[in-house]
Enzyme design. Structure first.
Site: not given
Length: 384
Positions: A239-240
């Site tokens: 996840f960014e």
């Protein structure tokens, strides 16, 4: 399920903004420790406690970790919002706790969090230490991975404001990646599970965050934790958390990370994985470096009596000053800036540039200047 309403109901109001330290979260961990779910698994370089929090009785084992990079705190906030759901006693909580066992490390790098740096106290990027395991924090992450034996890994990060969704002019508020497990970027059973889950998350979140979700670069690097865990055969999702318009504190982005977590686990729980997941995953536009925080167009500059029209951009540096994160804007690029966007853009219409030095913008100079149309710019922002 209305994910927006769910977020508003369970948002952890005691933490906000960008500067999230161990002192910020320890009271929350103690509050959540209702049945000895909390453990100190070890110490950081500077002797700070590193905690794991385990909850649930389900067969599928989920491992999540955040703030591997100390200055990437958005997912930490969203993780506590999610843990509030699990502790709520609601029907959703029972459903998830019956289906899953969750193990989270909310802050892997507490020294870096205090210093507001990417690296740990030894100036080592923990996400490049998956093979050598020279740092105590890396060893603790690997030890927890090996003892917990997860079925899925969630590697939770922030990305800079420079990333957009391909060439659309939209910021990449969230980006996802099913990391590669080899140089050829092949898709095996493990990686396919991560790909299918990301495709499912994307379908849900497009309703709330249309056209602002990107796909992170999948170049293989065995020194990166996510690539290593994928190599070990455990489906791993990166996840960014990125930029949302006017949300430098990342409180809006926090909401979308929470939504992504909830949709991940409801999707797995209900076994509603998408069909043709590979195609849908690859159709998520690529994350791309196309943004500056500020872009000033059609600026007139006087070079020794010769007037030219140019553009320049400024970028915030996040600087820790007296325990507060200050966003200070500096000139970062001068030129045509074709194919780039600004989160804030201003067309000067050939107004003449002036500053308190020599009336020429220079790289790494503070973005404080004047235009001869009675415009004053302070720290990148227009002050009329």
């Amino acid at each position: 399920m209305n994910l927006e309403q769910l977020f508003n109901q369970y948002k952890e109001e005691t933490i906000h903004g960008r500067y999230i330290t161990l002192d910020s979260i320890e009271p929350l961990l103690q509050k959540l420790n209702t049945n000895n779910q909390l453990k100190i698994i070890g110490k950081s370089v500077l002797g700070k406690s590193i905690y794991s929090y385990e909850i649930g009785e389900g067969k599928t084992r989920i491992f999540l970790w955040s703030q591997m990079h100390g200055n990437e705190s958005t997912t930490t906030k969203a993780l506590f919002d999610f843990l509030n759901v699990l502790q709520s006693g609601s029907e959703l909580a029972q459903k998830l706790l019956n289906a899953f066992t969750f193990c989270s490390i909310p802050m892997l790098n507490p020294d870096g969090a205090t210093l507001y740096t990417r690296e740990n106290a030894n100036k080592v990027d923990l996400n490049r230490d998956s093979q050598e395991l020279k740092q105590p924090e890396s060893k603790l992450l690997r030890m927890t991975f090996e003892s917990f034996k997860p079925d899925y890994c969630f590697n939770l990060h922030d990305q800079r404001t420079i990333f957009g969704v391909s060439d659309t002019g939209k910021p990449a508020t969230l980006s996802f990646l099913a990391p590669s497990y080899n140089e050829e970027r092949e898709i095996n059973e493990s990686r396919l599970k991560a790909i299918n889950l990301i495709a499912s998350i994307n379908e849900v979140l497009q309703e709330y965050l249309p056209n602002q979700i990107g796909r992170f670069d999948d170049s293989f690097n065995i020194n990166c934790i996510g690539d290593m865990f994928q190599y070990f055969g455990v489906p791993t999702l990166l996840f960014e958390a990125g930029h949302f318009a006017n949300d430098y504190e990342r409180e809006e982005t926090r909401k979308y990370v929470f939504m992504a977590l909830i949709s991940s686990f409801t999707t797995l729980c209900e076994n509603v994985i998408v069909d043709n997941g590979i195609d849908k995953y690859l159709n998520i536009p690529q994350n791309k470096v196309v943004f500056y925080d500020f872009m000033y167009k059609n600026i007139k500059i006087n070079y020794d009596g010769i007037e030219i029209i140019t553009n320049f951009a400024a970028q915030y540096k996040e600087e820790l000053i007296e325990n507060q994160i200050c966003f200070n804007a500096y000139v970062s690029q001068i030129g045509d800036l074709e194919n780039y966007f600004g989160h804030f853009e201003y067309d000067a219409k050939e107004a003449l540039y002036k500053d308190d030095f020599d009336n020429i913008p220079k790289l790494n100079q503070k973005a404080d200047f004047y235009l001869d149309n009675n415009i004053k710019v302070v720290n990148g922002m227009i002050k009329i």
